[in-house]
Every structure is written in C-alpha cells, then in structure tokens.
Write an enzyme that holds these catalytic residues in place. Structure first.
Site, PDB file in Angstrom:
ATOM      1  N   LYS A 116       0.819  -1.209   0.000  1.00  0.00           N
ATOM      2  CA  LYS A 116       0.000   0.000   0.000  1.00  0.00           C
ATOM      3  C   LYS A 116       0.855   1.263   0.000  1.00  0.00           C
ATOM      4  CE  LYS A 116      -4.288  -1.857   1.602  1.00  0.00           C
ATOM      5  NZ  LYS A 116      -5.236  -2.081   2.664  1.00  0.00           N
ATOM      6  N   LYS A 197      -7.181 -11.127  -6.923  1.00  0.00           N
ATOM      7  CA  LYS A 197      -8.499 -11.278  -6.316  1.00  0.00           C
ATOM      8  C   LYS A 197      -9.429 -10.137  -6.708  1.00  0.00           C
ATOM      9  CE  LYS A 197      -7.935  -9.128  -1.798  1.00  0.00           C
ATOM     10  NZ  LYS A 197      -8.214  -9.225  -0.385  1.00  0.00           N
ATOM     11  N   LYS A 200     -12.636  -3.971  -4.970  1.00  0.00           N
ATOM     12  CA  LYS A 200     -13.411  -2.746  -5.150  1.00  0.00           C
ATOM     13  C   LYS A 200     -12.609  -1.718  -5.947  1.00  0.00           C
ATOM     14  CE  LYS A 200     -17.298  -0.901  -3.761  1.00  0.00           C
ATOM     15  NZ  LYS A 200     -18.302  -1.853  -3.384  1.00  0.00           N
TER      16      LYS A 200
END
Length: 330
Positions: A116, A197, A200
C-alpha cells in the site's frame, strides 16, 4: 471445563456496497456465525478506511451503504453487535497502549505496508503503518476468542496474537489469544484477470461484480469474463484460472460442491456456462438488492442501528478497558 465465553469479532471496511468476493468470503459466513455463537461483534471499520482518506460526504454515504448491505444480507442486530468503530473511542485508546508495546521493524515487515505504501508514492502515512495495531485493539478490546479471516489477513491476526501474549507476559494473563476462523470459500478472483483477487479498487469496471448490480450489469460482466481457448468446463485453478473462478463462484452462490457444479455443466461450452453462472448470481442477489434499496431510503434507521450497536459495544468494552488502564498504571 472451559469457562471462557467464545466471542467472535470481525469487521468490514465501508467501501460502499460490497462485492461478490466480500459477500462469499466474509458476509455469508457472518450470517452463519451469528446463529451459532452467543457473542458476536461486527464492526463497520470507518477508522480503518481512513488510511486511504475519502471525501467526508463520500465516507458518510459509504458507511450507510455498507450498513444497508450487511443488513440486507441477513445480519441481524438482535443477534449480534453491529456498530461503527469510531463511535467506540476505546478502540483508538487501546491502540495507543498496544502501539507502545509493538516494535516498528515488525510492522515494516508486513506485506500490506509494502504494497500500500507503493500506492501512496512510497511515502506511506503513520496510519497505514500502524493500522494492524488498531486491528489488534479492535479484537482484544472485547477479549475476543475467535476472528473470521481470509488468507490475506492471517499475518495481521498473528500480530494481534503476539501483542496479546506480550501484554500477558508483562501484566499477567489478561487477554485470550485469539484464534482464526478461516473462510472455506476459495478467494474469488477478478473477472478480467483471474490471477488477482476481486477488488473494489480495480480500475477495470467489468472486473468486479457488486451485490447491488442490475441483472443486465451482471450478465455483461460474466459475458466478458476472461477464460481461455478450451470450451469444456473443468476445474483446474492452476492451469485454467478463469474457468475455475467461474466454477468457484457457481458453487459458492448455489451452495453446491465443485463436483456437483461440474456435473451440471457437463456438455456446456464456456460461453453458455458463463450465462448459467450469471443467472445463479442474479438469483442469489435479487432479494438482497431489493432489500438494500429499501434500507437505503431510510437513512435515520441505518444511523440508529449503528448508534444502538455502539452503545451495546461500549457496555462490553468499558469494564475491560478500565481494567487495562489499571493494569498498565493509568
């Protein structure tokens, strides 16, 4: 005789309406657990979502949309504590105490930090580094014994276990060491790239099926799903990730085994099979979608559910937190 009340804690980030992967990986399991266990806490993790800050109005709306969705999926506030994390200030207060017992190199090694940080131009905020400590506080504040997690959160739960043990060593046996309840559903993959995966934040609009999508949107996304050049339907996640992802989804939404689903698909080519899977997803989510719409129209009800839940969660947290304060010397 084990007198420890089993207590389950889990949370969901308010990213708006959850997608198929969230539903099959977590929410469906939550509904089962609230029936099986007498003490279950489910939190809308608004403080965690703040590691990637949103516009205030968007965040507020996302919190309500996520709440509407989990209620529509069958989460019942009478059977569990459903609350908004930031309404229980003890989460943040305990995170500070636990943060002072956690060493920085340990946090720097966590893969989420590395990943991140890259998305924040390798700057990386303090919140992004320390949110696993807040996760530990979320769990330990209620002396939770079990946490439903996906594979990608196992390292964070291990951190919570280590922090609990470290605290117990220093201040005497206090926290139960929380155990994982691993999701049995295979990770649902992106429909556009079956090696990653479903997410969103995927820039590809067709990659992710949201549980509030219209039937037309669902059909389009499955029609465009990436498969391969073999038309037969088989299950081979390593060799045929695209088709195998469709089989996993089909099995998960119908409640059938992989074997039963393959039996049903015998003789179909992948193009026809995609429509079979789309149809089973549409059927699964039609009643949920209608319920989400109804709930979204009643904002004040959603706010009240979260506030009432937070009151109940506070009653549980306050005496535990008072005891922690006493133990550490505050």
């Amino acid at each position: 005789q084990n007198l420890v009340v089993d207590r389950i804690f889990s949370g969901i980030q308010p990213t708006g309406t959850p997608h198929l992967g969230n539903y099959l990986g977590a929410i469906q399991n939550w509904v089962t657990l609230q029936e099986e266990c007498s003490s279950v806490l489910y939190s809308i993790m608004d403080m965690h979502s703040f590691t990637m800050p949103k516009e205030p109005a968007v965040l507020r709306q996302n919190i309500l949309d996520t709440t509407a969705a989990v209620l529509a999926c069958g989460i019942d506030p009478k059977k569990c504590y459903l609350f908004r994390q930031s309404l229980v200030p003890e989460h943040a207060e305990l995170a500070w105490i636990l943060g002072c017992l956690t060493n920085v190199p340990r946090l720097l090694r966590l893969p989420q930090w590395k990943m991140k940080r890259a998305s924040q131009n390798n700057e990386g905020t303090v919140g992004l580094l320390t949110y696993p400590v807040l996760q530990a506080a979320d769990i330990l504040l209620y002396k939770s014994t079990h946490v439903p997690v996906g594979e990608d959160q196992v390292l964070h739960l291990e951190l919570a276990q280590d922090i609990a043990q470290h605290f117990n060593k220093k201040y005497g046996e206090f926290f139960p060491v929380p155990k994982a309840i691993l999701s049995t559903t295979k990770k649902i993959k992106s429909l556009r790239d079956p090696t990653v995966k479903m997410s969103k934040s995927d820039p590809q609009k067709l990659a992710t099926v949201n549980i509030a999508d219209t039937p037309d949107e669902i059909v389009l996304k499955f029609r465009k799903a990436v498969t391969d050049f073999t038309s037969e339907v088989t299950y081979d996640p390593a060799g045929r990730p695209g088709v195998s992802n469709l089989v996993s989804i089909h099995a998960a939404v119908t409640g059938l085994s992989i074997k039963e689903v393959l039996h049903q698909a015998a003789g179909l080519d992948t193009a026809h099979y995609k429509m079979v899977v789309a149809e089973s997803v549409i059927q699964k989510f039609a009643p949920i979608r209608n319920e989400i719409k109804k709930l979204q129209e009643d904002k004040s009800h959603l706010i009240k559910v979260l506030e009432d839940g937070a009151e109940k969660a506070k009653e549980l947290a306050a005496p535990i937190y008072q005891e922690i304060r006493r133990l550490v010397g505050f």
